[in-house]
Scaffold this active site. Sequence first.
Site: not given
Length: 576
Positions: A14, A17, A116, A217, A236, A238, A248, A251, A282, A348, A390, A396
């Site tokens: 992701g 990584g 946001f 995992d 969390q 959402h 989702l 937001e 949130r 979430h 968060r 991100l």
Amino acid sequence: MSTFQYDVLVIGAGGAGLMAALYASKSANTAVLSKLYPTRSHTGAAQGGISAALGNHEEDHWEWHAYDTVKGSDYLGDQDAIEIMCREAIDVVIELEHMGLPFDRTPEGKIAQRPFGGHTRNYGEAPVRRACHAADRTGHMILQTLYQQCIKHNVNFFDEFQVLDLIIEDGVCKGAIAYEIDTGEIHTFHAKAVILATGGWGKCWSVTSNAFTLTGDGAAIVLRHGVPLEDMEFFQFHPTGIWKMGILITEGVRGEGGILRNNLGERFMERYSPTLKDLAPRDVVSRAIYMEIREGRGIDGKDYVYLDATHLGRERIEKKLPDIADFCRTYLGIDPAEQPMPVQPTAHYAMGGIPTDVDGRVIVDANNTPLYGLYAAGEVACVSVHGANRLGTNSLLDLVVFGRRAGIHAAAFANEIEFQPIPDNADEPTRELVERVRTHDGDENVATIRAEMQKLMMNNVGVFRTEELLTEAVEKLKELKERARNISIQDKGKRFNQDLLEAIELYNLLDLAEVTALSALNRTESRGAHSREDYPERDDENWLKHTLIYREEDGSYRFDYKPVTITKFEPKPRVY
Ligand SMILES: Cc1cc2nc3c(=O)[nH]c(=O)nc-3n(C[C@H](O)[C@H](O)[C@H](O)COP(=O)(O)OP(=O)(O)OC[C@H]3O[C@@H](n4cnc5c(N)ncnc54)[C@H](O)[C@@H]3O)c2cc1C
């Protein structure tokens, strides 16, 4: 069976990584193992944006961003890490732009930003435009951009290799054991440094925004090796998942001006958050939705409210929120330019996870003792920048800032040491596990136990919690774990055996559900996303500290605590 050797092994492809691999590969031989094809990683589902105080539309400063993050975390976030994240945000977003990420643009050609939840100007005065976005496909663009960069820099990829264990001996991590999904073969990866970036575990709950693959995992594997997990009670919800489905609705819809309404048509967030209204953090909005539903103001007396974007106009919706418009048409059969969207809170994001320092090194106690050779970044890690709650767009950011730091540090570490010897039979426990699951003849099945666990977590370890609900959850999870030992799978083959892997993933989910419920029962206060109805107040005197939960060899658990790092912002009442 083969044994591979790399200086740095990254587990997970992701955003975290890939950023770690990109930086590690600049000076070390680096491989990425991923159970999914990299661009199918869940980062690709991220919609609304990545935060950075660029100030492209109005004045903004990284210190304001840091303040919002600390306050959003309900003062549980570590402020040294938060300062690093918010300061480095500016440079890392511009770096992504230079890599080719196609951000939306202002009329002058700068990166476009939108408001946001919880992001404000001048220490809480009013919402600020801080979320840098590529329509509602920001995560997709980040993932594609980073993957292209990794390919360009010759990072080695092992796609559809599922890691089932780590090689940890005498306080040193020396590699990983992976199952090749295509062949069913088990391989040993010998490494000088391993970076875990395996993402979250939203599949513990029945209504979730998370994909089937988010089974925690990495966190479950290290827990079984005696590494603690930090702040697991903070998960969390959402506020705006599609009713019943959990999918989702970003937001970003409220960032563009969308409004939450109850069955009376009221903009109810005005009562709960007079300053930020629909753009409150949130935890505040999710609780408000449940309060409206409890007091009979859910739509048609049901457990959902409306997210109304009809006043935004079709052009703006199609330009700024095209995927959301598509989701609504596909899953709900409604047109968001004409009709409001039915929404309810959806599980979430994991604020807790594997404890790390600001260079991504995994730490194993309250004294920040590192486990040599092991790093973690992204949602699986807890550095901790999100504390008890968060803010949207900060994940991100966390991935790329701390992914980059983990990659740099892991490569430097690997360049200083020799490969440590590993035992010949390092893969033995994994072979035994796979064989046991494949051949066991029991009378339980994965889908039933998973569904029972998810329903239990939704009802008992959701937005509002009590001692009674949590105690019941802990007891029932123990029973489910016992029953899970008696699982029988249908597919006894070796190739693409999803039955087998889902059973092993269920063991991971059950362990994480259990430590979440235990940690939630242990914390007798309300803070951020952890709302105890029997302890409704935040209790800084006793609970301004991080929880560390350890699993002992006999399967029992113990707690320890770590102080919160406070630099500039002393805890205050949290009002919006
Ligand atoms: C629908 C949605 C929208 C979101 N929108 C935003 C947003 O707008 N802004 C924001 O900041 N955050 C957002 N988030 C949160 C954010 O997207 C995630 O927290 C983040 O992408 C997680 O990234 P990651 O790199 O840690 O893990 P992931 O992207 O989940 O990647 C995990 C990787 O680990 C691999 N993996 C897992 N287990 C194994 C194993 N056993 N062996 C080998 N590989 C393994 C997977 O194959 C995958 O490559 C959103 C989340 C969701 C669900």
